[in-house]
Design an enzyme around this catalytic site. Structure first.
Site, PDB file in Angstrom:
ATOM      1  N   LYS A 114      31.928  69.216  54.146  1.00 33.09           N
ATOM      2  CA  LYS A 114      30.387  68.995  53.950  1.00 33.09           C
ATOM      3  C   LYS A 114      29.913  69.282  55.548  1.00 33.09           C
ATOM      4  CE  LYS A 114      28.743  64.722  54.529  1.00 33.09           C
ATOM      5  NZ  LYS A 114      27.782  64.697  55.725  1.00 33.09           N
ATOM      6  N   GLU A 183      19.716  62.322  52.968  1.00 38.64           N
ATOM      7  CA  GLU A 183      20.061  61.014  53.585  1.00 38.64           C
ATOM      8  C   GLU A 183      18.437  60.482  53.902  1.00 38.64           C
ATOM      9  OE1 GLU A 183      23.315  60.683  56.491  1.00 38.64           O
ATOM     10  OE2 GLU A 183      22.511  58.659  56.873  1.00 38.64           O
TER      11      GLU A 183
HETATM   12  O1  KIV Z   1      29.833  60.669  57.524  1.00 38.35           O
HETATM   13  C1  KIV Z   1      29.187  59.978  56.522  1.00 38.35           C
HETATM   14  O2  KIV Z   1      29.856  59.000  56.192  1.00 38.35           O
HETATM   15  C2  KIV Z   1      28.185  60.428  55.655  1.00 38.35           C
HETATM   16  C3  KIV Z   1      27.536  59.762  54.584  1.00 38.35           C
HETATM   17  C4  KIV Z   1      26.907  58.826  55.151  1.00 38.35           C
HETATM   18  C5  KIV Z   1      26.656  60.808  53.575  1.00 38.35           C
HETATM   19  O3  KIV Z   1      27.798  61.675  56.254  1.00 38.35           O
END
Ligand code: KIV
Length: 266
Positions: A114, A183
């Site tokens: 991600k 988010e």
């Molecule tokens: O780092 C994380 O936990 C996140 C989530 C809150 C989406 O990016």
């Protein structure tokens, strides 16, 4: 249950099935998630900087931290898709740096990575996807930008920011992401972003109309007390349960109730 893939994410969204995601940072919680049989995707999030390392933000998390936690989590999971976060500093210095670090996360056991950001990370995303690394985007209140945003604030309240987020979602989709985390934005924007792209949007404080939801596991279990976040629903009072258990353990030792007959070797 068989392993969930990025293709399953899209299929579930097309069928109107809500996607369920949680963060996780270690083997023991990963085993519990696996045993629940109800989670589609697990994110080894850079939120570990706050909930595991006790820092005030995610900026101090290193690629080594995420590699370490991804290895632990992947040993406890068979079914959910494992997504590892690219932490601050692991891709900003150039596409080559980003590719090398994404490869480290895949080798550590992640199925996908991600990346926070919009059009500015499109080039990196295209490269990673071309090399077989699935990428999840992250828009809205992106914690790695907290020093620009002035803290963890609701994003997308004004028209300009709203339009930028929707346009960024389109750019990320064109770049090849299989999904986008969104988010802390108004529910109407959550809906608009999901309608603007065909990939599943995974909301966290983005309302009820996204294809899926994600929360931090310590938050739903009531373990992390440093923040009080409106978009969290707490399903257990883990903090109190654990604190009281530790107190009982201490009392049992002091009162001579532990070890008991069943705990000793004869
Ligand atoms: O780092 C994380 O936990 C996140 C989530 C809150 C989406 O990016």
């Amino acid at each position: 249950m068989r392993k969930i893939t990025v293709r399953d994410f899209l299929k579930k969204k097309q069928k109107g099935e809500k996607l369920v995601l949680l963060t996780c940072y270690d083997y023991t919680f990963a085993r519990i998630i696996e045993d629940s049989g109800s989670v589609d995707g697990v994110l080894v999030g850079d939120s570990l900087g706050m909930v595991v390392k006790g820092e005030t933000d995610t900026l101090g998390v290193s690629i080594e931290d995420v590699v370490y936690h991804t290895k632990a989590v992947s040993r406890g999971l068979k079914t959910p898709l494992i997504i590892a976060d690219m932490p601050f500093g692991s891709y900003q210095a150039g596409i080559e740096v980003g590719i090398n670090n994404a490869i480290r996360l895949i080798k550590a056991g992640a199925d996908a990575v991600k990346i926070e950001g919009g059009r500015e990370v499109a080039g990196l995303i295209k490269k990673l996807v071309s090399f077989g690394i699935p990428v999840m985007g992250h828009l809205g209140m992106t914690p790695q930008y907290k020093n620009i945003f002035g803290g963890y604030r609701l994003r997308g309240k004004d028209r300009k920011t709203k339009e930028r987020i929707v346009e960024d979602a389109r750019v990320l989709e064109e770049s090849g992401v299989f999904s986008i985390v969104l988010e802390m934005v108004p529910e109407s924007l959550g809906r608009e972003v999901q309608e603007a792209v065909s990939v599943p949007v995974i909301g966290i404080g983005a309302g009820r109309y996204t294809a899926g939801q994600i929360l931090v596991i310590y938050d739903i279990l009531g373990l992390y007390k440093d923040l009080n976040i409106r978009f969290v629903r707490q399903y257990a009072n883990g903090y109190d349960i654990f604190r009281d258990s530790i107190k009982k353990y201490a009392e049992d030792i002091k009162e001579g109730r532990f070890p008991g007959e069943e705990n000793v070797f004869n």
